[in-house]
Design an enzyme around this catalytic site. Sequence first.
Site, short mmCIF file in Angstrom:
data_model
loop_
_atom_site.label_atom_id
_atom_site.label_comp_id
_atom_site.label_asym_id
_atom_site.label_seq_id
_atom_site.Cartn_x
_atom_site.Cartn_y
_atom_site.Cartn_z
N ARG A 54 -25.25 -26.93 -60.67
CA ARG A 54 -25.14 -26.66 -62.11
C ARG A 54 -24.58 -27.87 -62.84
NH1 ARG A 54 -24.85 -20.64 -62.78
NH2 ARG A 54 -25.09 -19.80 -60.67
N SER A 169 -22.40 1.96 -56.96
CA SER A 169 -22.61 0.82 -57.86
C SER A 169 -24.09 0.48 -57.96
CB SER A 169 -21.83 -0.39 -57.33
OG SER A 169 -22.00 -1.52 -58.15
N HIS A 249 -22.74 -6.76 -73.15
CA HIS A 249 -23.84 -7.36 -73.92
C HIS A 249 -24.35 -6.42 -75.02
CE1 HIS A 249 -24.53 -11.14 -71.75
NE2 HIS A 249 -24.04 -10.48 -70.72
N THR A 277 -16.41 -6.73 -74.12
CA THR A 277 -15.92 -8.09 -74.29
C THR A 277 -15.77 -8.42 -75.76
OG1 THR A 277 -16.32 -10.42 -73.74
CG2 THR A 277 -18.23 -9.11 -74.32
N LYS A 280 -18.69 -12.18 -76.91
CA LYS A 280 -20.12 -12.31 -77.15
C LYS A 280 -20.42 -11.97 -78.62
CE LYS A 280 -21.50 -11.88 -72.34
NZ LYS A 280 -20.19 -12.18 -71.76
N THR A 310 -1.05 -14.45 -68.79
CA THR A 310 -0.60 -14.67 -70.16
C THR A 310 -1.47 -13.90 -71.14
OG1 THR A 310 0.24 -16.87 -69.63
CG2 THR A 310 -0.24 -16.43 -71.94
N THR A 395 -26.90 -16.04 -59.48
CA THR A 395 -26.90 -15.19 -60.67
C THR A 395 -28.07 -14.22 -60.64
OG1 THR A 395 -25.88 -17.00 -61.91
CG2 THR A 395 -26.83 -15.21 -63.19
#
Length: 418
Positions: A54, A169, A249, A277, A280, A310, A395
Site C-alpha cells: 500500500r 457473524s 457507512h 462512526t 464518515k 484518551t 480487505t
Amino acid sequence: MTAGLLNVATEKRRTLRESQRVSFDVRLNGHRSRHWSTPSGGATLRLKEENRYRTFVDLERIACRLPAAIWHSPGGPREVTIWCSNDYLGMSQNAAVVQAMVDTAIRLGTGSGGTRNIAGTNHPLVELERELADLHAKPAALVFTSGYVANQSSISTIAKLIPNCLILSDELNHNSMIEGVNQSNCVKQVFRHNDLGHLEQLLTSAGQRRPKIVLFESLYSMYGEFAPIGAICDLAKRHNAMTYCDEVHAVGMYGATGAGIAERDGVSGLVDVIEGTLAKAYGGLGGYIAGSARLVDAVRSYASGFIFTTALPPPVCAAALAAIRHLKSSNHERLRHQENAARLKRLICGAALPLRPTDSHILPIMVRDSEQCQKASALLLEDHAIYIQPINYPTVPRGAERLRISRRFTRTCKSIVS
C-alpha cells in the site's frame, strides 16, 4: 552479593532474548543482507511481489472545494479530484461544523487532558452521547476514539460478559468486528452473507437456552449491499439472540434524520446495539455504540479500549454534535448525494465498466486482479487527475480486487462529467 545476582540474572535474560531471535534474509538493492529480530524487510517484500503493497498519496484537500485536492506528486503539486472519500456529505467543510470546532477550541482548548476515568469527561462529549442516544432512539450511547475501536472493544466486552456466549457473524463483516469476536475468546460461527436460511440453521442448532449474539452490518462498504435488518432481528428474537448492527457507512446517509438503514426501514427498535462512526458522513472523528442503559454501562465499565484510551477532545465532539444536529433536520445533502451517485452509476454502466450491482451510494468497479487494480489506480491519478485507491486482499478476497467509488455530495453534478 545482591548486585552480582542481578547481573547474572540480567545476562541470562539477554542471552535468552538473543537465542529467541529468528534471522531471515531480505533483498536490498539486489543483494542479500542478514538482519535480526525484525520482519519488516521480508514482510514488505512479499506484499510488493503480490502487488498488495500500500502506498499513500500525499493529498491536501481544499476547503470549500471538495472533492478537489492538491496532490503533492513527485513532479510537483497538481490538482486532482478525490473519488473515494468517506466524507460523503462534505460535513467536514460545513460552515456550522467548522465554526463549532473553532469556537470550542478557543473556549476549552484543543485536548481532552486524558482518559475519562482520569481527567473527567468534557461537557461537549456528554452532550454528544446524549445526541447519539436520541438519534437512534436508544436510552444511552458511548463514544470511542474510532469506529474500529468501538466495534473491537464493544463486541469483545459484551460477549465476554455473557456466560457461554455464541457469536454468529456475517462472513463479510468488517475486520474491526472480526477482531472483536477473536478477542472475546467465545465460540463463533460464520453465516453466509445475508443468508437468512443459513443463519436460522445455526440459531436452531444452538438451541433456545444458549446466549447468542448476531453480528452484521447494515451496509457492506466493499460491496454496497444492504442487510435485511428487520428479517435478521425477527429471526434472532425468535431464537432468543441479541442483535448488533454496524451502521458506519449508513449513519448520516439514510433515514429521515440520518440514523441509518434501521431508521429508513423502521426497525431501529428491533436492534439491540447499533454501532456507528462520526468519521464518515459526519465528517469528523470517533465511533460509538447505542443501546440499553445497562448494556452501555457494562461496556463503559469493562472495555479496555474505552477505559485506557484518551477521550475525544472537546472541539472534535462539538464538531460532531453540530454535524449530527444539522443532518437531523436537513435532508438536502442526502437527497443530492443519492442523485449524484445514481447519475454516476448510469455513466459507469453506459461506459460498459464492470460495476457490481448495488442500490447504495457505494460503487465497486470489479478489476479482479491486484496488479491491474494498482495500474488502473495509477493511470487515473497520473493521466486523468482522479484519485481512487485500489482495494486489494485482505480487505477483499483474492480475485475480487476493485476500485471503490464513493463520490461525496456536491452542489452541482458538473464535476461528475468533467
